[in-house]
Scaffold this active site. Structure first.
Site, PDB file in Angstrom:
ATOM      1  N   HIS A   2       0.799  -1.235   0.000  1.00  0.00           N
ATOM      2  CA  HIS A   2       0.000   0.000   0.000  1.00  0.00           C
ATOM      3  C   HIS A   2       0.824   1.273   0.000  1.00  0.00           C
ATOM      4  O   HIS A   2       0.251   2.370  -0.030  1.00  0.00           O
ATOM      5  CB  HIS A   2      -0.915   0.050   1.223  1.00  0.00           C
ATOM      6  CG  HIS A   2      -2.023  -0.936   1.191  1.00  0.00           C
ATOM      7  ND1 HIS A   2      -3.263  -0.644   0.704  1.00  0.00           N
ATOM      8  CD2 HIS A   2      -2.060  -2.232   1.568  1.00  0.00           C
ATOM      9  CE1 HIS A   2      -4.039  -1.710   0.799  1.00  0.00           C
ATOM     10  NE2 HIS A   2      -3.336  -2.690   1.322  1.00  0.00           N
ATOM     11  N   LYS A  19      -8.392  13.974   4.808  1.00  0.00           N
ATOM     12  CA  LYS A  19      -7.519  12.798   4.798  1.00  0.00           C
ATOM     13  C   LYS A  19      -6.566  12.943   5.973  1.00  0.00           C
ATOM     14  O   LYS A  19      -6.519  13.994   6.608  1.00  0.00           O
ATOM     15  CB  LYS A  19      -6.747  12.703   3.487  1.00  0.00           C
ATOM     16  CG  LYS A  19      -6.071  14.008   3.062  1.00  0.00           C
ATOM     17  CD  LYS A  19      -5.434  13.895   1.697  1.00  0.00           C
ATOM     18  CE  LYS A  19      -6.399  14.015   0.524  1.00  0.00           C
ATOM     19  NZ  LYS A  19      -6.639  12.788  -0.179  1.00  0.00           N
ATOM     20  N   ARG A  20      -5.797  11.911   6.259  1.00  0.00           N
ATOM     21  CA  ARG A  20      -4.817  12.051   7.323  1.00  0.00           C
ATOM     22  C   ARG A  20      -3.872  13.206   7.031  1.00  0.00           C
ATOM     23  O   ARG A  20      -3.579  13.499   5.868  1.00  0.00           O
ATOM     24  CB  ARG A  20      -4.025  10.742   7.471  1.00  0.00           C
ATOM     25  CG  ARG A  20      -4.798   9.666   8.181  1.00  0.00           C
ATOM     26  CD  ARG A  20      -5.227  10.103   9.560  1.00  0.00           C
ATOM     27  NE  ARG A  20      -4.112  10.062  10.486  1.00  0.00           N
ATOM     28  CZ  ARG A  20      -3.930   9.138  11.411  1.00  0.00           C
ATOM     29  NH1 ARG A  20      -4.829   8.174  11.580  1.00  0.00           N
ATOM     30  NH2 ARG A  20      -2.889   9.166  12.207  1.00  0.00           N
ATOM     31  N   LYS A  56       0.989  14.548   1.622  1.00  0.00           N
ATOM     32  CA  LYS A  56      -0.351  14.842   1.098  1.00  0.00           C
ATOM     33  C   LYS A  56      -0.539  16.339   0.825  1.00  0.00           C
ATOM     34  O   LYS A  56      -1.501  16.756   0.208  1.00  0.00           O
ATOM     35  CB  LYS A  56      -1.425  14.346   2.060  1.00  0.00           C
ATOM     36  CG  LYS A  56      -1.446  12.816   2.216  1.00  0.00           C
ATOM     37  CD  LYS A  56      -2.504  12.370   3.209  1.00  0.00           C
ATOM     38  CE  LYS A  56      -2.417  10.891   3.552  1.00  0.00           C
ATOM     39  NZ  LYS A  56      -3.046  10.012   2.540  1.00  0.00           N
ATOM     40  N   THR A 106      -8.396   6.971  -1.950  1.00  0.00           N
ATOM     41  CA  THR A 106      -9.730   6.422  -2.205  1.00  0.00           C
ATOM     42  C   THR A 106     -10.792   7.496  -2.008  1.00  0.00           C
ATOM     43  O   THR A 106     -11.885   7.388  -2.571  1.00  0.00           O
ATOM     44  CB  THR A 106     -10.037   5.216  -1.293  1.00  0.00           C
ATOM     45  OG1 THR A 106      -9.554   5.487   0.023  1.00  0.00           O
ATOM     46  CG2 THR A 106      -9.380   3.955  -1.821  1.00  0.00           C
ATOM     47  N   LYS A 126     -14.584   8.753  -3.993  1.00  0.00           N
ATOM     48  CA  LYS A 126     -15.842   9.107  -3.324  1.00  0.00           C
ATOM     49  C   LYS A 126     -16.331  10.478  -3.778  1.00  0.00           C
ATOM     50  O   LYS A 126     -17.519  10.696  -4.009  1.00  0.00           O
ATOM     51  CB  LYS A 126     -15.650   9.092  -1.799  1.00  0.00           C
ATOM     52  CG  LYS A 126     -15.310   7.707  -1.267  1.00  0.00           C
ATOM     53  CD  LYS A 126     -14.757   7.717   0.165  1.00  0.00           C
ATOM     54  CE  LYS A 126     -14.098   6.376   0.454  1.00  0.00           C
ATOM     55  NZ  LYS A 126     -13.299   6.380   1.692  1.00  0.00           N
TER      56      LYS A 126
END
Ligand code: 73E
Length: 802
Positions: free
Chosen positions: A349, A535-536, A541, A643, A647
């Site tokens: 992952h 998100k985290r 990110k 992911t 969505k």
């Protein structure tokens, strides 16, 4: 299932009486939830039992999905939907004066996972049951799930998530199926009379693993799979000399807490114990069931079970399965190895180096002496076998045991027949770069399985308005086969449909605006662009890049107070790992900038910044249907898939994206004109790495816009960040901006401008939104799980005719 409102009301009222000796008028909301969930559970237990019997009888191959995290969220509405009784129950309750939405709110989120990895496991559980595939989960029943986040003075504060305080209505404790797991002690091999070597043990620590089973109910079918979560307890028959409080404390700690780190490796002993604990208990249960069900001789077990290793956390499956076959079932090494490789498969992952698990040899040796022997034997035999055929360097680079460490990814790849990445780009990077050495040795093992999402939860349940509109326009077949959303393309030029789509979005935005008002006390304009990054919190990110752009807009307004711009509401939700100092600094900074902007009278409602605390699955269900824009802006090559991007797309948001992870496939699906792409490509990033020629300070010196924004972190412009401001400033200048924010800044601003311009044309925007929805079908996790079933596990869907 078939259920009338009358029958439901009767069952529900009876449940209130039998469980709580109360009635509809007197019951509190917690009692109402408990009574309702107990009725729902009764509705599916028969189907569950029936499917278990079917599985035992038909003896078809089943998969066991080993994951140290699951993130299901709330289960009530999902179970109702899948049983086909959501509207019956909603209306039945209404007749009793009860609002299902309010009752559903009472259920605590089941948050025994951190983020994408755990949520993916839960999407797979839903999709496996719903496509009729026999896939069971195996994990840990953490007493405390992921911490609850409070924001106090702008700082993240972590509170325990005591989700089991009220009973968990969905789980079934199976004390009769408890299993013993052992740690430590000494082990040695003794020769039997027939010349076999068998291990002997002394002074081992014994732990009891008690399984808690939760039904994974399929969508409108007869499949119910099992998610088995293990709780650690003290064995009942423990020798008195071990019966002390310290032993009890140690033992219960094993399943006490989820490690709150996402994409990060924490080399603590307790974590290794957790990994072995659920691996050993799970595999023992599988073999016990196989034998008691007299399916076939143990040597044929690979025809009946598949075990999936979700990231390296369960990689001890490889040596533990070997141990069970060798020591407890008397198979030869060759036989056991052949079976193990056939049974096991592994998903990678992440390629972040800080996430790669490498356990010190000494730790594994002490905690798991027999497992340590087996790992070394696997490593030695493989080396001997390869030596005549391949170079010593390649063998060394791919060894499991080296430099005093056990390399868990190497163990998982060598001990399984399949290694997959989670998006095309990610799988290519595995083959070409990160795992290239393994790819040379075992090319046939490598494959891609692009992630997906459980569209029932992420559309049918969380976005009722859009679901209804879709039913009206294209019929209901999309509810069973998401690719059918393609039919929506026919409405691309239909003005009425476009207006209705926009109206749905607006209503959802009003709901979210009300929630923001309630939670944050901030008034936001539902007509503004709702621009979301949830998100985290992690440097790769790049939430900070988003922040830099927000500051740019703010300074634009300050410089030109009558500036005309499309109003924007920027929404963040993010938890930082408690020990991740830098990520926590970014949370603080976002909150301080929020105060600065939201309270500045000059800004009016052109700009609002909202940080929603305690981001979790339920909050995601409230935010995503209301989003106009989803921010997916990780540095190219760093986000394996993502992911939430899927969505957002499914709910008609447009994506602001780098060419990273599954964003690339989203772009291919929806078309270049319906997504906003910016930033460095993976190859450009690698080029910088190779040449070492990135200089962030130059950008800071030469780009006046960047200069001014960064200075705001250190010159008092942003209040109350005397510690955090300089830390962030330095990370982008002195420490050369590890994730290339400054390099991507101008292009990001350009893409944001494009986005704003498109939004001005409401018809064009609605068309782009429609195209995103219409082309999102391939991102259903039904598609993903079917690919795993066919290419990796070789299992079959249950036919509903039987
Ligand atoms: O890109 C996501 C991916 O969509 C990735 O970062 C995440 O997995 C998602 C599902 O495939 C992920 N989580 C972890 N590694 N990758 C991880 C690592 C250690 C502990 C907990 C989670």
């Amino acid at each position: 299932m078939k259920l009338s409102k009358t029958q439901f009301r009767k069952d529900f009222e009876q449940s209130l009486t039998s469980e709580f000796a109360t009635d509809v008028a007197k019951a509190g909301i917690t009692e109402t939830f408990a009574a309702l969930s107990s009725v729902v559970k009764q509705y599916y237990t028969q189907i569950w039992q029936g499917d278990n019997q079917y599985k035992d009888r038909s003896q078809k191959k089943q998969t066991y999905y080993f994951s140290i995290e699951f993130l299901p969220g709330k289960m009530l509405k999902s179970n109702l939907l899948n049983l086909g009784i959501l509207s019956t129950v909603r209306e039945g309750l209404q007749e009793l004066g009860i609002d299902l939405e309010k009752v559903a709110q009472v259920e605590p989120d089941m948050a025994i996972g951190n983020g994408g990895l755990g949520r993916l496991a839960s999407c797979f559980m839903d999709s496996a049951a719903s496509t009729g595939l026999p896939v069971n989960g195996n994990g840990i029943r953490y007493r405390y799930g992921l911490f609850k986040q409070k924001i106090i003075d702008g700082y993240q504060v972590e509170l325990p998530d005591s989700w089991l305080n009220n009973v968990n209505p969905w789980e079934v404790r199976r004390a009769d199926k408890a299993i013993e797991v052992t740690f430590g002690g000494e082990t040695w091999l003794e020769e039997t009379e027939d010349g076999r070597l068998i291990p002997r043990y002394r002074n081992q620590e014994r732990v009891l693993a008690v399984p808690y089973d939760t039904a994974m109910v399929g969508f409108e079918n007869t499949r119910v799979n099992n998610m088995c979560l293990w709780r650690s307890e003290v064995p009942q028959d423990l020798d008195v000399k071990f019966q002390n409080m310290e032993y009890m404390r140690q033992t219960s700690m094993l399943s006490a807490e989820l490690y709150p780190d996402d994409s990060n490796y924490d080399g603590r002993l307790l974590r290794l114990k957790q990994e072995y604990f659920f691996v050993s208990a799970g595999l023992q249960r599988i073999i016990r069931h196989y034998k008691s069900n007299k399916i076939a001789p143990i040597a044929q077990i690979a025809d009946y079970i598949a075990v999936h290793i979700n990231d390296t956390h369960p990689a001890l499956c490889v040596p533990e399965f070997m141990r069970l076959l060798l020591d407890e079932n008397g198979l030869s090494w060759e036989q056991a190895w052949d079976i193990t490789v056939k049974v096991m498969s592994y998903t990678n992952h992440t390629i972040l180096s800080e996430a790669l698990e490498k356990w010190p040899e000494e730790m594994v040796h002490t905690l798991l002496p027999r497992i340590y022997q087996i790992i070394n034997e696997i490593d030695k035999r493989r080396t001997d076998e390869l030596l005549p055929h391949v170079g010593a360097e390649l063998i060394h680079k791919t060894r499991i045991v080296k430099d005093g460490q056990i390399h868990m990814a190497n163990l998982a790849i060598i001990g399984s027949h399949s290694t997959n990445g989670v998006a095309k780009l990610h799988s290519d990077i595995l083959k070409d770069v990160e795992l290239h050495d393994f790819y040379q040795l075992y090319p046939e093992r490598f494959n891609n399985k692009t992630n997906g999402i459980a569209d029932r939860r992420w559309l049918q349940i969380s976005n009722a308005r859009l679901s209804k509109l879709l039913d009206e326009k294209i019929g209901k077949s999309w509810r069973h086969d998401l690719v059918k959303l393609e039919a929506l393309k026919d409405f691309r030029e239909d003005t009425e449909t476009l207006k209705q789509l926009a109206a749905v979005k607006l209503e959802n935005k009003k709901d979210l605006a009300a929630l923001i008002k309630e939670k944050n006390g901030i008034e936001v304009n539902p007509e503004a662009i709702f621009d979301v990054q949830i998100k985290r919190l992690h440097a790769y990110k790049r939430q900070l890049l988003n922040v830099l752009h927000i500051l740019k807009l703010y300074f634009d307004i300050k410089d030109q107070p009558d500036l005309e711009m499309v109003p924007r509401v920027f929404i963040f939700g993010a938890k930082a790992a408690p020990g991740y100092h830098y990520a926590k600094a970014i949370i603080k900074v976002i909150n301080e900038i929020a105060v600065m902007i939201n309270e500045d009278a000059v800004v009016k409602d052109r700009l609002k910044l909202v940080f929603m605390e305690n981001y979790n699955v339920s909050l995601a269900e409230a935010i995503i249907p209301a989003a106009d824009v989803g921010e997916q802006i990780s540095l190219a090559s760093k986000e394996a898939s993502g992911t939430s991007n899927m969505k957002f797309m499914l709910n008609g948001a447009l994506t602001m994206a780098t060419l990273d992870g599954a964003n690339i496939e989203i772009k291919e699906a929806c078309g270049d004109e319906n997504i906003f792409i910016f930033g460095l490509t993976k190859d450009e990033v690698y080029e910088y790495y190779k040449n070492g020629n990135y200089n962030a300070r130059d950008i800071y010196e030469q780009n006046p816009v960047v200069h001014r924004i960064l200075n705001a972190f250190i010159d008092g412009t942003i209040p109350n960040i005397t510690n955090e401001g300089p830390e962030i400033f330095e990370s982008l200048t002195a420490f050369n901006d590890e994730y290339f924010l400054l390099r991507d800044f101008n292009d990001y601003v350009r893409a944001q401008k494009d986005l704003e311009n498109l939004y001005r044309d409401q018809r064009a925007w609605a068309q782009a939104s429609l195209m995103n929805i219409a082309t999102s079908g391939i991102f259903s996790s039904d598609r993903t799980i079917r690919q795993y079933a066919k290419d990796i596990w070789f299992i079959e869907e249950k036919s509903e005719e039987v």
